[in-house]
Design an enzyme around this catalytic site. Structure first.
Site, short mmCIF file in Angstrom:
data_model
loop_
_atom_site.label_atom_id
_atom_site.label_comp_id
_atom_site.label_asym_id
_atom_site.label_seq_id
_atom_site.Cartn_x
_atom_site.Cartn_y
_atom_site.Cartn_z
N ALA A 153 78.34 -25.00 57.81
CA ALA A 153 78.27 -23.54 57.55
C ALA A 153 76.81 -23.11 58.22
O ALA A 153 76.17 -24.15 58.48
CB ALA A 153 78.39 -23.37 56.11
N ASN A 166 74.23 -21.50 56.49
CA ASN A 166 73.28 -21.36 55.69
C ASN A 166 71.96 -22.27 55.85
O ASN A 166 70.95 -22.05 55.71
CB ASN A 166 73.73 -20.98 54.21
CG ASN A 166 74.10 -22.15 53.47
OD1 ASN A 166 74.75 -23.17 54.32
ND2 ASN A 166 74.26 -22.40 52.29
N GLU A 210 82.92 -29.44 50.98
CA GLU A 210 81.79 -28.60 50.21
C GLU A 210 81.96 -27.22 50.31
O GLU A 210 81.48 -26.83 51.47
CB GLU A 210 80.42 -29.23 50.85
CG GLU A 210 80.11 -30.49 50.60
CD GLU A 210 80.08 -31.09 49.24
OE1 GLU A 210 79.82 -30.25 48.55
OE2 GLU A 210 79.72 -32.35 49.07
N CYS A 232 75.12 -22.10 48.40
CA CYS A 232 76.69 -22.31 47.69
C CYS A 232 76.60 -22.50 46.31
O CYS A 232 77.28 -22.33 45.34
CB CYS A 232 77.26 -23.51 48.35
SG CYS A 232 76.47 -24.98 48.40
N GLU A 243 78.55 -35.61 48.84
CA GLU A 243 77.58 -35.72 49.88
C GLU A 243 76.31 -36.30 49.09
O GLU A 243 76.30 -36.23 47.95
CB GLU A 243 77.13 -34.49 50.55
CG GLU A 243 78.14 -33.87 51.33
CD GLU A 243 77.98 -32.95 52.52
OE1 GLU A 243 77.19 -32.03 52.16
OE2 GLU A 243 78.32 -33.52 53.72
P1 NDP Z 1 83.05 -20.68 56.81
O1 NDP Z 1 84.16 -21.50 56.04
O2 NDP Z 1 83.61 -19.56 57.54
O3 NDP Z 1 82.59 -21.74 58.11
C1 NDP Z 1 82.57 -22.86 58.22
C2 NDP Z 1 82.84 -23.85 59.29
O4 NDP Z 1 84.03 -23.90 59.45
C3 NDP Z 1 82.41 -23.14 60.52
O5 NDP Z 1 81.79 -24.10 61.42
C4 NDP Z 1 83.22 -22.65 60.96
O6 NDP Z 1 83.13 -22.19 62.37
C5 NDP Z 1 84.53 -23.36 60.62
N1 NDP Z 1 85.86 -22.92 60.49
C6 NDP Z 1 86.32 -21.78 60.23
N2 NDP Z 1 87.49 -21.99 60.33
C7 NDP Z 1 87.82 -23.01 60.63
C8 NDP Z 1 89.13 -23.73 60.68
N3 NDP Z 1 90.36 -23.21 60.44
N4 NDP Z 1 89.26 -24.95 61.15
C9 NDP Z 1 88.12 -25.72 61.24
N5 NDP Z 1 86.88 -25.20 61.20
C10 NDP Z 1 86.79 -24.10 60.82
O7 NDP Z 1 81.71 -20.72 56.10
P2 NDP Z 1 80.55 -19.94 56.50
O8 NDP Z 1 80.01 -20.63 57.52
O9 NDP Z 1 80.72 -18.61 56.20
O10 NDP Z 1 79.52 -20.49 55.34
C11 NDP Z 1 79.56 -19.95 54.04
C12 NDP Z 1 80.37 -20.74 52.97
O11 NDP Z 1 79.95 -22.21 52.90
C13 NDP Z 1 80.16 -20.12 51.77
O12 NDP Z 1 81.43 -20.02 50.90
C14 NDP Z 1 79.35 -21.13 50.85
O13 NDP Z 1 79.66 -21.07 49.57
C15 NDP Z 1 79.91 -22.44 51.64
N6 NDP Z 1 78.73 -23.45 51.43
C16 NDP Z 1 79.22 -24.52 50.56
C17 NDP Z 1 78.25 -25.61 50.56
C18 NDP Z 1 78.34 -26.66 49.68
O14 NDP Z 1 77.65 -27.78 49.64
N7 NDP Z 1 79.60 -26.68 48.73
C19 NDP Z 1 76.94 -25.46 50.90
C20 NDP Z 1 76.60 -24.26 52.07
C21 NDP Z 1 77.83 -23.23 52.08
P3 NDP Z 1 82.74 -20.60 63.01
O15 NDP Z 1 81.48 -20.39 62.05
O16 NDP Z 1 82.47 -21.02 64.29
O17 NDP Z 1 83.72 -19.54 62.39
#
Ligand code: NDP
Length: 674
Positions: free
Chosen positions: A337, A339, A436, A470, A648
């Site tokens: 993600a 952040n 996550e 998150c 993790e």
């Molecule tokens: P996204 O789910 O939009 O993206 C996460 C990653 O997945 C990006 O690299 C994205 O690529 C990729 N991705 C998107 N769609 C697909 C798919 N269909 N197949 C494979 N890969 C895909 O999350 P964000 O980047 O917007 O991050 C914010 C979110 O992450 C929040 O909901 C937050 O809560 C969560 N988060 C959770 C954490 C945890 O440890 N639990 C920690 C930090 C954040 P691209 O960006 O290029 O679209």
């Protein structure tokens, strides 16, 4: 002039129908005959009043346009002129609404309205044309005009509850930024369509490059090529070869390479922190202290673990024994993600590599830079080529990984919907998954808590990294007996927080990741207001000086929240805290658990028995007692329910990057019945 002002007052107070010549005369303290003498019928006076309002916007726009130096700044000038505090108020808004209702029926009003619209559209179009192609400029100008009208209308209809000038400007600015970024991106290239035929599941159109932006300034940082099927296949093939040699090394040898990588990360802390700050908008005081360091700590932890990886010996009596081997999975993938880009890349790669796997990592499209630096560092530390590789791109590149038959495991940090998509895609090749995902975590403050610590916990759990964390405790349940004091202390400490240039070491609150994301956050703030939450502090965009170029939102606290409000139910991922009052322990546990998420939870109390009793009942994977959002590498981190699968960090992660082989060893002749 005075009669016109009185007319506007009358429209704002008693509306179009109630605004008669007699009413205006009464308010102005003159005879109806005098009003009729100057303006003729009522419509004449109304037209003059409407002209006055439209002229005020035009004069305001002219002043702002004179100061604007670029086409983008001129577009902003028009938005600000229409939504600036000098015009965007209740009195003016209701008067506009009254006029608009009559425009179709009164020729004079229609003329004023047409001239006003035409001027706004032609200004917008001519400036937009200098940034984007003609047809796109025309349609974006129309969208901006429609949104300005829409924001006015909604504000007026909600009695000015739904938006104020600042959030209305924020909404429009974020929209324009988002559209401009979209429209200035390179167009889709041939050959990037997915070969699997499941193109319909894509979440974004295929594009051939990733434009990397500094969200605090709008400056372009890099343009990267997108990796498609050919590049992903090649990376998997390289990884497969490299992994075998890597797994054949002893754990101690692997650990030494990882130790060196951790040392290099620490040496390059400031340089990496600055890059992370430029790409994420997070304050340099955070990235210097946390982002790189927590990545290095994670790599050190697993470097130490690598030599100790072991199976079990099982005594099966005098004629046999058994043992298990903990073996690597092979080629695994990480998807990050935006952040904590570098930290996420370290949290995923460190246990994977320590266990003898090779990893292909895809950072989020918005923050692709520091993962590349991590690959450089691993190489410099002696990691063989191919053991850690970075591929770049949008969701399609992520899908290529999660669907790839040569990849044995996928670890994603992202949104719940992405987690579901990845799990579905991984099913075809029965990949293991660690997810996550998001959260909407509760932070519970009991009446006996050390209140200043609880306030610190709530601040850390809501405003660190501008709330883009998150595990944030965004539902802050405060016992009725201390709520008022809690809010007061919060307000005082937030008022002293420094929002500013993320590269300034004094800055405590930086920019949000993108204009689109800021738009989402501002939209939820507006919904919080509309649904009746009481704004304690913040509540809008910060545009002072150079901050106007970036995506800055003030730390925001809502009080008097209810469990069913959108701001209490949805993950905002921005600096927005909701305070909820509670009376009893059972009640607060039930309310804290009433969510689909289960990532984290916190409890502040001085009653230790209660602390453990409550924590045991909270449905969350990661919990804190008398602290919040601290994540030592030794403690496994992850969620339950819709917040994810697997863990993790800690020893737990080793299980997610290895598979067990059970071996039976005979120590005697075989007894066979045939
Ligand atoms: P996204 O789910 O939009 O993206 C996460 C990653 O997945 C990006 O690299 C994205 O690529 C990729 N991705 C998107 N769609 C697909 C798919 N269909 N197949 C494979 N890969 C895909 O999350 P964000 O980047 O917007 O991050 C914010 C979110 O992450 C929040 O909901 C937050 O809560 C969560 N988060 C959770 C954490 C945890 O440890 N639990 C920690 C930090 C954040 P691209 O960006 O290029 O679209």
């Amino acid at each position: 002039m005075q009669l016109i002002e009185v007319t506007i007052d009358s429209l704002a107070e008693v509306g179009y129908v109630g605004t008669t010549l007699a009413e205006i005369a009464r308010r102005a303290g003159v005879s109806p005959g005098l009003v009729a003498h100057y303006f003729g019928e009522k419509d004449g006076l109304l037209e003059a009043a409407f002209r006055k309002l439209a002229r005020a916007v035009a004069v305001n726009a002219r002043k702002r346009l004179a100061l604007a130096r670029t086409p983008r700044a001129r577009v902003q000038a028009i938005i600000d002129a229409n939504l600036g505090p000098e015009n965007f108020d209740k009195r003016t808004g209701i008067a506009w609404l009254a006029f608009w209702g009559q425009v179709l029926h009164v020729e004079g009003l229609r003329r004023v309205q047409t001239a006003y619209q035409r001027r706004m559209l032609s200004n917008l179009r001519s400036d937009l044309r200098r940034m984007i192609p003609g047809e796109a400029a025309r349609s974006l100008a129309a969208m901006i005009a429609a949104m300005i009208d829409g924001v006015w209308l909604r504000a007026a209809l909600s009695e000015w509850q739904e938006a104020d000038s600042e959030s209305a400007q924020g909404l429009l600015t974020a929209f324009v930024e988002g559209r401009l970024r979209e429209l200035t991106r390179p167009q889709p290239a041939d050959g990037l369509e997915l070969a699997s035929g499941r193109v319909g599941a894509r979440t974004a159109p295929a594009r051939d490059s990733v434009r990397v932006i500094n969200p605090a300034t709008g400056e372009e940082l890099a343009l990267l090529a997108v990796d498609g099927p050919a590049q992903v296949d090649a990376a998997v093939a390289r990884a497969r070869l490299a992994q075998q040699a890597w797994a054949a090394k002893t754990g101690a040898e692997r650990g030494r390479v990882l130790q060196r990588a951790a040392g290099l990360l620490r040496e390059r802390n400031d340089e990496l922190a600055e890059l992370e700050t430029r790409n994420t908008g997070k304050p340099i005081q955070e990235t210097r202290a946390v982002d790189v360091v927590s990545g290095a700590e994670c790599i050190e932890y697993y470097a130490g673990m690598a030599a100790g990886l072991a199976g079990e010996h099982l005594d099966l009596g005098p004629k046999a024994f058994g043992y298990t081997r903990r073996e690597p999975l092979g080629v695994v993938a990480g998807i990050g993600a935006w952040n904590y880009p570098l930290q996420i890349a370290c949290w995923k790669s460190a246990p994977a590599l320590a266990c003898g796997n090779a990893m292909i990592f895809k950072p989020a499209e918005l923050t692709p830079l520091t993962a590349v630096k991590l690959a450089e560092i691993y190489r410099e530390a002696g990691l063989p080529d191919g053991v850690f590789q970075v591929v770049q791109g949008y969701a399609q590149t992520g899908q290529l990984l999660s669907r790839h038959a040569g990849i044995r495991k996928i670890s994603l940090t992202g949104e719940v919907s992405t987690g579901k998509a990845v799990m579905t895609d991984a099913a075809a090749s029965l990949k293991q998954v660690t997810l996550e995902l998001g959260g909407k975590s509760p932070l519970i403050v009991f009446g006996d808590a050390h209140l200043e610590n609880a306030v610190s916990g709530a601040l850390l759990g809501n405003f660190y990294s501008a709330g883009e964390v998150c595990s944030n405790g965004t539902r802050v349940f405060v016992h009725r007996s201390v709520r008022v004091e809690f809010i007061e202390r919060l307000r005082t400490r937030i008022a002293a927080m420094h929002i500013g240039d993320p590269l300034d070491p004094r800055t405590q609150v930086g920019a949000l990741i993108s204009a689109e994301h800021m738009q989402k956050v501002l939209g939820l703030i507006a919904r919080g207001r509309a649904q009746g939450a009481r704004l304690v502090i913040g509540g809008g965009r910060v545009t002072t000086g150079a901050l106007g170029r970036g995506c800055f939102v003030a730390p925001t606290v809502f009080d008097a929240c209810h469990d069913d409000m959108d701001i209490v139910r949805q993950e905002i991922f921005g600096p927005v805290m909701s305070v909820l009052e509670f009376d009893g322990e059972e009640e607060v546990i039930a309310r804290a658990n009433a969510t689909e998420f289960g990532l984290a939870a916190g409890v502040f109390t001085n009653d230790l028995t209660r602390a453990h009793r409550v924590i045991a009942q909270l449905e969350a994977g990661t919990c804190w007692i008398n602290h919040y959002n601290i994540t030592p590498i030794e403690l496994p981190f992850g969620g339950v329910k819709m917040s994810g699968l697997g863990r993790e960090n800690g020893r737990a992660a080793l299980e997610h990057y290895t598979q067990l082989k059970s071996v039976y060893v005979a120590m005697a002749d075989i007894e066979a019945p045939y």
